[in-house]
Each structure stands twice: as structure tokens, then as C-alpha cells.
Scaffold this active site. Structure first.
Site, PDB file in Angstrom:
ATOM      1  N   GLU A 210      -7.720  11.963  35.052  1.00 23.76           N
ATOM      2  CA  GLU A 210      -6.455  12.515  34.536  1.00 23.76           C
ATOM      3  C   GLU A 210      -5.454  11.382  34.345  1.00 23.76           C
ATOM      4  O   GLU A 210      -5.267  10.545  35.227  1.00 23.76           O
ATOM      5  CB  GLU A 210      -5.935  13.579  35.510  1.00 23.76           C
ATOM      6  CG  GLU A 210      -4.496  14.007  35.321  1.00 23.76           C
ATOM      7  CD  GLU A 210      -4.150  14.554  33.936  1.00 23.76           C
ATOM      8  OE1 GLU A 210      -4.896  15.391  33.419  1.00 23.76           O
ATOM      9  OE2 GLU A 210      -3.122  14.092  33.373  1.00 23.76           O
TER      10      GLU A 210
ATOM     11  N   ALA B  32       0.405  33.679  28.692  1.00 24.13           N
ATOM     12  CA  ALA B  32      -0.240  34.990  28.651  1.00 24.13           C
ATOM     13  C   ALA B  32      -1.749  34.802  28.739  1.00 24.13           C
ATOM     14  O   ALA B  32      -2.306  33.923  28.083  1.00 24.13           O
ATOM     15  CB  ALA B  32       0.130  35.706  27.355  1.00 24.13           C
TER      16      ALA B  32
ATOM     17  N   ARG C  61       2.588  28.868  34.771  1.00 24.00           N
ATOM     18  CA  ARG C  61       1.613  27.798  34.515  1.00 24.00           C
ATOM     19  C   ARG C  61       1.397  26.871  35.713  1.00 24.00           C
ATOM     20  O   ARG C  61       0.266  26.576  36.095  1.00 24.00           O
ATOM     21  CB  ARG C  61       2.090  26.928  33.351  1.00 24.00           C
ATOM     22  CG  ARG C  61       1.880  27.549  32.013  1.00 24.00           C
ATOM     23  CD  ARG C  61       2.567  26.710  30.959  1.00 24.00           C
ATOM     24  NE  ARG C  61       2.418  27.314  29.670  1.00 24.00           N
ATOM     25  CZ  ARG C  61       1.507  26.953  28.764  1.00 24.00           C
ATOM     26  NH1 ARG C  61       0.684  25.963  28.998  1.00 24.00           N
ATOM     27  NH2 ARG C  61       1.423  27.582  27.621  1.00 24.00           N
TER      28      ARG C  61
ATOM     29  N   ARG D 243      11.982  26.762  24.402  1.00 20.60           N
ATOM     30  CA  ARG D 243      11.427  27.462  25.572  1.00 20.60           C
ATOM     31  C   ARG D 243      12.424  27.433  26.718  1.00 20.60           C
ATOM     32  O   ARG D 243      12.952  26.377  27.050  1.00 20.60           O
ATOM     33  CB  ARG D 243      10.141  26.780  26.031  1.00 20.60           C
ATOM     34  CG  ARG D 243       9.082  26.773  24.979  1.00 20.60           C
ATOM     35  CD  ARG D 243       7.889  25.947  25.423  1.00 20.60           C
ATOM     36  NE  ARG D 243       6.916  26.752  26.140  1.00 20.60           N
ATOM     37  CZ  ARG D 243       5.715  26.296  26.484  1.00 20.60           C
ATOM     38  NH1 ARG D 243       5.357  25.067  26.206  1.00 20.60           N
ATOM     39  NH2 ARG D 243       4.869  27.066  27.121  1.00 20.60           N
TER      40      ARG D 243
ATOM     41  N   ASP E 252      -7.658  22.328  23.797  1.00 16.08           N
ATOM     42  CA  ASP E 252      -6.764  21.869  22.732  1.00 16.08           C
ATOM     43  C   ASP E 252      -7.323  20.631  22.036  1.00 16.08           C
ATOM     44  O   ASP E 252      -7.043  20.419  20.844  1.00 16.08           O
ATOM     45  CB  ASP E 252      -5.370  21.539  23.304  1.00 16.08           C
ATOM     46  CG  ASP E 252      -4.472  22.767  23.365  1.00 16.08           C
ATOM     47  OD1 ASP E 252      -4.978  23.888  23.170  1.00 16.08           O
ATOM     48  OD2 ASP E 252      -3.254  22.601  23.599  1.00 16.08           O
TER      49      ASP E 252
ATOM     50  N   ALA F  17      -4.776  28.659  25.723  1.00 10.05           N
ATOM     51  CA  ALA F  17      -5.340  28.446  27.050  1.00 10.05           C
ATOM     52  C   ALA F  17      -6.584  29.320  27.225  1.00 10.05           C
ATOM     53  O   ALA F  17      -7.595  28.890  27.804  1.00 10.05           O
ATOM     54  CB  ALA F  17      -4.305  28.757  28.117  1.00 10.05           C
TER      55      ALA F  17
HETATM   56  C1  LIG Z   1       5.124  27.218  23.287  1.00  9.79           C
HETATM   57  C2  LIG Z   1       3.702  27.437  23.699  1.00  9.79           C
HETATM   58  C3  LIG Z   1       3.318  28.668  24.238  1.00  9.79           C
HETATM   59  C4  LIG Z   1       1.987  28.901  24.565  1.00  9.79           C
HETATM   60  N1  LIG Z   1       1.632  30.122  25.074  1.00  9.79           N
HETATM   61  C5  LIG Z   1       0.342  30.392  25.342  1.00  9.79           C
HETATM   62  C6  LIG Z   1      -0.051  31.663  25.865  1.00  9.79           C
HETATM   63  O1  LIG Z   1       0.782  32.539  26.102  1.00  9.79           O
HETATM   64  N2  LIG Z   1      -1.378  31.887  26.111  1.00  9.79           N
HETATM   65  C7  LIG Z   1      -2.330  30.930  25.898  1.00  9.79           C
HETATM   66  O2  LIG Z   1      -3.534  31.187  26.143  1.00  9.79           O
HETATM   67  N3  LIG Z   1      -1.990  29.709  25.430  1.00  9.79           N
HETATM   68  C8  LIG Z   1      -0.680  29.412  25.152  1.00  9.79           C
HETATM   69  N4  LIG Z   1      -0.335  28.177  24.703  1.00  9.79           N
HETATM   70  C9  LIG Z   1      -1.394  27.160  24.490  1.00  9.79           C
HETATM   71  C10 LIG Z   1      -1.811  26.493  25.799  1.00  9.79           C
HETATM   72  O3  LIG Z   1      -0.689  25.947  26.447  1.00  9.79           O
HETATM   73  C11 LIG Z   1      -2.814  25.374  25.531  1.00  9.79           C
HETATM   74  O4  LIG Z   1      -3.793  25.825  24.633  1.00  9.79           O
HETATM   75  C12 LIG Z   1      -3.526  24.939  26.824  1.00  9.79           C
HETATM   76  O5  LIG Z   1      -2.583  24.428  27.740  1.00  9.79           O
HETATM   77  C13 LIG Z   1      -4.578  23.868  26.511  1.00  9.79           C
HETATM   78  O6  LIG Z   1      -5.196  23.444  27.706  1.00  9.79           O
HETATM   79  P1  LIG Z   1      -6.065  22.109  27.691  1.00  9.79           P
HETATM   80  O7  LIG Z   1      -6.535  21.955  29.098  1.00  9.79           O
HETATM   81  O8  LIG Z   1      -7.058  22.137  26.609  1.00  9.79           O
HETATM   82  O9  LIG Z   1      -5.035  20.947  27.304  1.00  9.79           O
HETATM   83  P2  LIG Z   1      -3.753  20.423  28.073  1.00  9.79           P
HETATM   84  O10 LIG Z   1      -3.111  21.512  28.860  1.00  9.79           O
HETATM   85  O11 LIG Z   1      -2.930  19.714  27.073  1.00  9.79           O
HETATM   86  O12 LIG Z   1      -4.318  19.370  29.129  1.00  9.79           O
HETATM   87  C14 LIG Z   1      -4.728  18.089  28.742  1.00  9.79           C
HETATM   88  C15 LIG Z   1      -4.758  17.209  29.983  1.00  9.79           C
HETATM   89  O13 LIG Z   1      -5.318  15.948  29.628  1.00  9.79           O
HETATM   90  C16 LIG Z   1      -4.506  14.907  30.108  1.00  9.79           C
HETATM   91  N5  LIG Z   1      -4.692  13.770  29.183  1.00  9.79           N
HETATM   92  C17 LIG Z   1      -4.199  13.633  27.931  1.00  9.79           C
HETATM   93  N6  LIG Z   1      -4.612  12.476  27.377  1.00  9.79           N
HETATM   94  C18 LIG Z   1      -5.399  11.876  28.294  1.00  9.79           C
HETATM   95  C19 LIG Z   1      -6.132  10.644  28.316  1.00  9.79           C
HETATM   96  N7  LIG Z   1      -6.130   9.809  27.270  1.00  9.79           N
HETATM   97  N8  LIG Z   1      -6.821  10.324  29.432  1.00  9.79           N
HETATM   98  C20 LIG Z   1      -6.851  11.159  30.513  1.00  9.79           C
HETATM   99  N9  LIG Z   1      -6.177  12.335  30.547  1.00  9.79           N
HETATM  100  C21 LIG Z   1      -5.470  12.691  29.452  1.00  9.79           C
HETATM  101  C22 LIG Z   1      -3.096  15.479  30.099  1.00  9.79           C
HETATM  102  O14 LIG Z   1      -2.248  14.779  30.999  1.00  9.79           O
HETATM  103  C23 LIG Z   1      -3.357  16.912  30.536  1.00  9.79           C
HETATM  104  O15 LIG Z   1      -3.389  17.057  31.939  1.00  9.79           O
HETATM  105  C24 LIG Z   1       1.006  27.893  24.379  1.00  9.79           C
HETATM  106  C25 LIG Z   1       1.388  26.644  23.888  1.00  9.79           C
HETATM  107  C26 LIG Z   1       2.719  26.412  23.546  1.00  9.79           C
HETATM  108  C27 LIG Z   1       3.100  25.049  23.019  1.00  9.79           C
END
Ligand SMILES: Cc1cc2nc3c(=O)[nH]c(=O)nc-3n(C[C@H](O)[C@H](O)[C@H](O)COP(=O)(O)OP(=O)(O)OC[C@H]3O[C@@H](n4cnc5c(N)ncnc54)[C@H](O)[C@@H]3O)c2cc1C
Length: 423
Positions: free
Chosen positions: A36, A49, A114, A194, A307, A320
Site C-alpha cells: 500500500e 452504498a 467508509r 461531498r 477502480d 465499490a
Molecule cells: C463521490 C463518490 C461516491 C461514491 N459512492 C459509491 C457508492 O455509494 N457505492 C459504491 O459501491 N461505490 C461508490 N463510489 C466508488 C468507490 O468509492 C470506488 O469504486 C472504490 O473505492 C474503489 O475501490 P478500489 O479498492 O478499487 O480503489 P481505491 O479505493 O481507490 O483504493 C486504491 C488503493 O491503492 C492505493 N494505491 C494507489 N496507487 C498505488 C501505488 N502506485 N502503489 C501502491 N498502492 C497504491 C491507494 O492508496 C488506495 O489505498 C463512489 C465514488 C465517488 C468518487
């Protein structure tokens, strides 16, 4: 069976990465490490959500992930809203306040805080497999099949395979897609303001029903979403202006309240009251990006999830959720791998099953933003068409059989392992 466990490196410890790691830890054939970039796992305080599809995936990953969700899930407070996801209402104009549609599902709205949700997941991962301050800079594919990860602090680590869960600016995605323009996220024209407000302030401003249940207010070029989080102690606001042409500078900045008040100046009384609640130092402006469709989510022994693979707009509350579904499918199929030579089959099976669905979610999330902003050409101000469309699109999202996807991925994996075609 390989004489040693297979080393899996998970890059990124957000919801997707941690759920994948928790699932991978179940399999004795695998040895997991998480890298991380930050100095600790962290999430913002806002709500997220969790749709029924994501709830099912959490249960399938394990009893502990389901229990984490159940401990924190906040639902609509009033009985009459119990099974409703959101009530979509008009937020401006002659029809201000009119109910458009209220899609229902088996659990109704379910949100979690979250940061608290992530804390629950962190408890499920042994400390010794978590490596912080490890920002991945680049990936080196070594002769013989191992992977070397190069971090920004000049350290390195090796593994048999890599799962990139490194979010919207994913380095793993750039490694997989190279010069392809799809390697980078694109600005969508939407900016989200937000805010989190103590529930008593929200009740005082808009009354108990609107503060303690979930609503989306729709209007020309924008929408305002509100719901309770944190066992109803906090009122979560996401006001999204979908009329931005470009965005420059950091993707998240402190919001300028006078700008928000100006942008939402023409809205009705109810939304105006909600917008006033954003007049705090804590309100942030998030530029909103999504991922163009990638031609693959994997190559050889490197894959991406969440993502990194398919960031989408939040209008269907699915980003998420899709990360959690990915985590379940990829950990399940990796659990079948007996030797490093089979890793590429597992990733191809994951890609084959998950890519189509998740890219459809990215596309439909954009459409949903257009619908809420009353701009989708086929719908615009036709509220009957709005109702019909939102109803079926949410059903499509929620009723996916993610355990069926796991079974399909296993079939594909077994065919590849036997040298059979999957085309
Ligand atoms: C306004 C808003 C509202 C939302 N509401 C919802 C909702 O209601 N329901 C829902 O399902 N989704 C929602 N989402 C989407 C959701 O937040 C994301 O899809 C979700 O957090 C993605 O999770 P992830 O683990 O793929 O990525 P992330 O949460 O972005 O995690 C990525 C991780 O990788 C780490 N990282 C990044 N680059 C590197 C690197 N080079 N080396 C090592 N580590 C690294 C970061 O520090 C982070 O910890 C919303 C998003 C937004 C912007």
C-alpha cells in the site's frame, strides 16, 4: 501441486485490494502480501452504498466480511422507506418535490461509513502481510515468470503474480495497457461536492423524513443525493454538478462554498436547504473520472481489479460493489491454481467473466448521471420514461448471480488448464 505456496502480491489496500487479500488468505496454496502506498490503510469518512449484489459477494468471500458489513450497515429509518434504495424526486421547476420512482430491493438502502468499513477489513488481515509506504513505480517481468515490483522508496519485492487494486491512477493498468489511450482515466464532466453533517443539524433543516432516509433530487444538469450513514448519526450529502467542461489541478480540493451556492442557485427550496448544509470547512470537491474500456484486465500473471480496471461514476452506487465482486471471483479462481504455470489461466478466466459486466456498469453509470441531470436524449424530462428505465437498470445491477460468475470462471479455468479452447 507446487512444492511451495504461490506468492500473490496485491498492490493497493482499498476496499477491492483488502477484500481480495482476505479471500486469498483462505487458500492454503497461496501466500499473500499487500503493498500500500500510504502509511496506513485509510478511507474518507463519507458513506458508501452497498447494493444487494455487493452484499452477496461479501458473504461469499467469507463470514467475517459479511459480519463486518452487517455490523455497520445503516438503513433507511422509516418503515415506509424500508425496502427502498432511493426515492428519486424532482429538485427544481414546476414539478419540484414530485416523486419519480422509488426502486426497491430485498435490503433497501444499505450504507456504511467508509473508514469504519475499512477498519473492519484491516482486522481480518495479519499485520505481517501488510507493507506500507510502498508506492509501486514499475513492474519488471523476470525470466522464468516471477514478477519484481519496484517501489518509490527504492525497495523491491518479488511474487509469482500481481493483482493491481491500485485505484484510478493505477500503475498496474499502465503496465498492462502501455501506450493504449485507455490506460488513463478520463474526466467525465461531473464534480461532486461531498459533505457530512451531524444528523441533528440535517433534521433541523429539512425534517426527519428527508434527513434519515435516502433521496436523490434531480434537476437540470445536476443531482443531489442524501442518505444517513454511521447508524444514522450522520447525514451524507453528494451534490453533483454534471456541467463541467474541464478540470485542472488536483482531483480532490477543498470546496469553495460560494461557488457551490452559485452552481445550485436555481434549485427549489428543499435542495437549497441541503446545499446550505455544505457551508462548512469540511466540504470537498471531487472531480469525477472513469475508465475507458480496456481490451483486457490481465496479461500473463498480472491482473487488475476494482477502480484500476473499471472506475465508474457513482450514480448507481456500484464502484465499490464491483471491486468486491471482482475480489470474490479472482480469489476463488486463484484458489484452484496448483502451480505457477496455471496462474495465467486463472487471470484469463477472471478477465473473461468480469470484463463484460464491469464495463457495462461503467457505461450505464454514465447514462444514469445523464438521466438524473434530465439530459439523456431518450428521456430528458419524460418522468414516466425515467421511472421505467431506472427500475430495470437497477434490477440488472442488483440481481447478478456472482456465485454463478465464480462457477463460470472455474469452468473457463479448467478448460484452459486442459488446453481446451474457450472461444
Ligand atoms: C463521490 C463518490 C461516491 C461514491 N459512492 C459509491 C457508492 O455509494 N457505492 C459504491 O459501491 N461505490 C461508490 N463510489 C466508488 C468507490 O468509492 C470506488 O469504486 C472504490 O473505492 C474503489 O475501490 P478500489 O479498492 O478499487 O480503489 P481505491 O479505493 O481507490 O483504493 C486504491 C488503493 O491503492 C492505493 N494505491 C494507489 N496507487 C498505488 C501505488 N502506485 N502503489 C501502491 N498502492 C497504491 C491507494 O492508496 C488506495 O489505498 C463512489 C465514488 C465517488 C468518487
Amino acid at each position: 501441486m507446487s512444492s511451495r505456496p504461490i506468492d500473490v502480491a496485491v498492490v493497493g489496500g482499498g476496499m477491492g485490494g483488502l477484500c481480495a487479500a482476505i479471500g486469498l488468505l483462505k487458500h492454503p496454496n497461496l501466500r499473500v502480501q499487500i503493498y500500500e502506498a500510504a502509511h496506513q490503510f485509510s478511507e474518507i469518512g463519507a458513506g458508501v452504498a452497498v447494493g444487494p449484489n455487493a452484499q452477496r459477494a461479501l458473504k461469499l468471500i467469507g463470514d467475517s466480511t459479511e459480519a463486518a458489513y452487517l455490523r455497520l450497515a445503516t438503513h433507511n429509518k422509516w418503515e415506509k422507506h424500508a425496502n427502498t434504495f432511493f426515492e428519486y424526486r424532482m429538485g427544481m421547476g414546476e414539478k419540484e418535490g414530485e416523486l419519480i420512482v422509488a426502486p426497491k430491493n430485498e435490503t433497501g438502502q444499505a450504507t456504511v461509513h467508509r473508514a469504519k468499513f475499512l477498519e473492519e477489513f484491516i482486522k481480518l488481515v495479519p499485520k505481517e502481510v501488510c507493507h506500507f509506504g510502498k508506492r509501486l513505480d514499475r513492474i519488471e517481468e523476470l525470466e522464468g515468470g516471477r514478477i519484481r515490483l519496484h517501489f518509490h522508496d527504492a525497495s523491491t519485492a518479488e511474487a509469482d503474480c500481481v493483482i493491481g487494486a491500485d485505484g484510478i491512477h493505477s500503475v498496474v493498468r499502465k503496465h498492462l495497457l502501455g501506450d493504449d489511450p485507455a490506460a488513463n482515466a478520463v474526466f467525465t464532466g461531473s464534480v461532486a461536492y461531498r459533505g457530512l453533517v451531524p444528523m441533528e443539524n440535517a433534521v433541523a433543516e429539512i425534517g426527519e423524513e428527508f434527513a434519515t432516509n435516502s433521496f436523490i433530487w434531480c434537476g437540470d444538469g445536476a443531482s443531489v443525493t442524501t442518505y444517513p450513514v454511521d447508524e444514522g448519526k450522520t447525514f451524507n450529502i453528494v451534490a453533483i454538478n454534471s456541467s463541467y467542461e474541464k478540470w485542472e489541478g488536483p482531483s480532490v480540493v477543498k470546496a469553495d462554498y460560494s461557488k457551490i451556492a452559485h452552481e445550485f442557485g436555481g434549485w427549489g427550496e428543499h435542495v437549497t436547504k441541503i446545499i446550505k448544509l455544505l457551508d462548512t470547512d469540511e466540504t470537498a470537491a471531487w472531480s469525477m473520472w472513469d475508465m475507458p474500456p480496456a481490451s483486457t484486465y490481465c496479461a500473463r500473471t498480472i491482473a487488475m481489479i476494482g477502480d484500476a480496471a473499471h472506475a465508474c461514476l457513482p450514480f448507481q452506487g456500484q464502484g465499490a460493489g464491483q471491486s468486491i465482486e471482482d475480489a470474490f471471483v479472482i480469489e476463488s479462481v486463484l484458489g484452484l491454481v496448483e502451480k505457477p504455470e496455471e496462474l495465467a489461466y486463472a487471470f484469463r478466466a477472471y478477465d473473461r467473466i468480469r470484463r463484460r459486466r464491469t464495463q457495462e456498469v461503467v457505461k450505464t453509470s454514465r447514462e444514469m448521471g445523464e438521466i438524473l441531470a434530465l439530459r439523456l436524449p431518450a428521456i430528458k424530462n419524460n418522468l414516466d420514461a425515467f421511472k421505467e428505465n431506472v427500475q430495470w437498470r437497477m434490477d440488472w445491477m442488483w440481481h447478478r448471480d456472482v456465485d454463478g460468475e465464480r462457477r463460470e470462471a472455474e469452468i473457463v479455468f479448467n478448460r484452459l488448464r486442459k488446453g481446451q479452447s474457450i472461444d
